[in-house]
Design an enzyme around this catalytic site. Sequence first.
Site, PDB file in Angstrom:
ATOM      1  CE  LYS A  71      58.720  49.921  50.376  1.00  0.00           C
ATOM      2  NZ  LYS A  71      58.046  51.197  50.590  1.00  0.00           N
ATOM      3  CG  ASP A 107      54.486  52.339  51.711  1.00  0.00           C
ATOM      4  OD1 ASP A 107      54.755  52.429  52.925  1.00  0.00           O
ATOM      5  OD2 ASP A 107      55.226  51.789  50.881  1.00  0.00           O
TER       6      ASP A 107
END
Length: 466
Positions: A71, A107
């Site tokens: 990420k 997220d």
Amino acid sequence: MLEINEETKVLGVIGDPIKHTLSPMIHNTISEEMGINAYYVPVHVTEGLDEVVRCASKNGISGMNITVPYKQEVMNSLVEIDEAASRIGAVNTLVPCEGGYKGYNTDMPGLFRALQTKGISLEGKNAVVLGAGGASRAVCMMLITYGAEKIYLVNRTIEKAERIAELSEKIVPVKQSDYKSIPEDRYIMFQCTSLGLREGDGLLVDDHEFYKMADFGYDLIYNPPETPFIKELKAVGAEYDNGLSMLLYQGVIAYENWFNVSVHETVVDVVWNNLKTAVYSGNDTANKNIILTGYMASGKTTVGKYLAEKLGYTFIDTDEEIIRREGRSINEIFAEVGEEGFRKIETEVLRSLASGECISDIASPDSGLVISCGGGIVLRKQNLPLLKKLGTVIYLKADEETTFNRVKNDSSRPLLSSENQEELREKIRNMLELRRPYYELASDVKIDTGDMSVSEIAQEIINQVN
Ligand code: ATR
């Protein structure tokens, strides 16, 4: 079912490991439900991330997710990065743009949408965040973005909390041992450490009194469903939720970004139910099988096949299994060895299914099974422990009228051969009467199928099993 052709848009997720990712299920379900011609695949990348991302762009991959451990690293391979993602320091979604991909972090908005659906607002609220890793950073960003007042950030290693606190003066870093310095007030709490993943894990703040300050708590861990943190919240009567809803909505928002659509709540509900089933009913593999019982024509086969397809399980019909083994029809077996002989064979089939002996002939060893049972299977006492051992036993109830209408023109049912319709009705009434207590005794779950559709019955079974 999804059909793949030259028009199919390809989506995927990059990670290492990637084997147990739930993302393909989330996105392929959305595509299927929305009728969008797209297919989503997991991509296991162990090295050369930059090359993979460039290659994906060149070959027209319509969207990507990025998961652990890439990420942060993926940010070096992007043409553009969304401002919020850049502040969080992590990207989980790639959307095609001129010359490559733009990176987003879904997220954080995913968690926010999960909270909204629970009616939790952040505006003006005080929060306690436990843990100071990557997830905690995203949670703190969310709290700041959506108007939280004050954020107490508790961590074992204070330096990591101090680094996140550089995001905003609203964040107060607190050392684990100094948690009592947090003023008495009402809080929403977020559990962002890895504590709770493993059996025997404790709490970052191991003080029951502390949790009495919580109005609502969210544990980012979703498996196991009941972490020590969630147990504390339950004990003090606070509302709570866990990271499965965040997983759901980060996927939904990524999908919306790729196709510029809005995923309707009815579609989200389908994904949510599949997700819960995939995560929680697989916890006990010995018991994930679903056993359908009920009087003949109660819908066991139709519902069973539908359910197997939905869950990715293998469908087995005990009558079909008997025919397969014996090499003769049910009518022939009845004619040759009578009902008693047939019941013996039936018990034998159950026994070998329960012991796993013959599974490899029918299904892969780790596939769940949906087993549709012959209507009379509950009549033999020795079958009951075998059924329970096989999985969760469901009793599909149908009334006399429904049963009569379904079987009146069916000549393949030896027990119901009758001269006339009145006699048939009488037989059904007697059998229903006689067998009801046996079904009740054998089953873990009863479902009154009444006016329910096949998909509604299947959904009710999934809910009950969960
Ligand atoms: P993520 O990126 O998922 O947030 P992470 O960066 O590995 O994961 O962060 C893990 C968090 O759990 C950290 O806050 C870590 O505390 P430290 O910063 O002090 O390492 C916390 N954590 C993990 N195990 C812990 C333990 N046994 N006791 C206290 N905190 C723990």
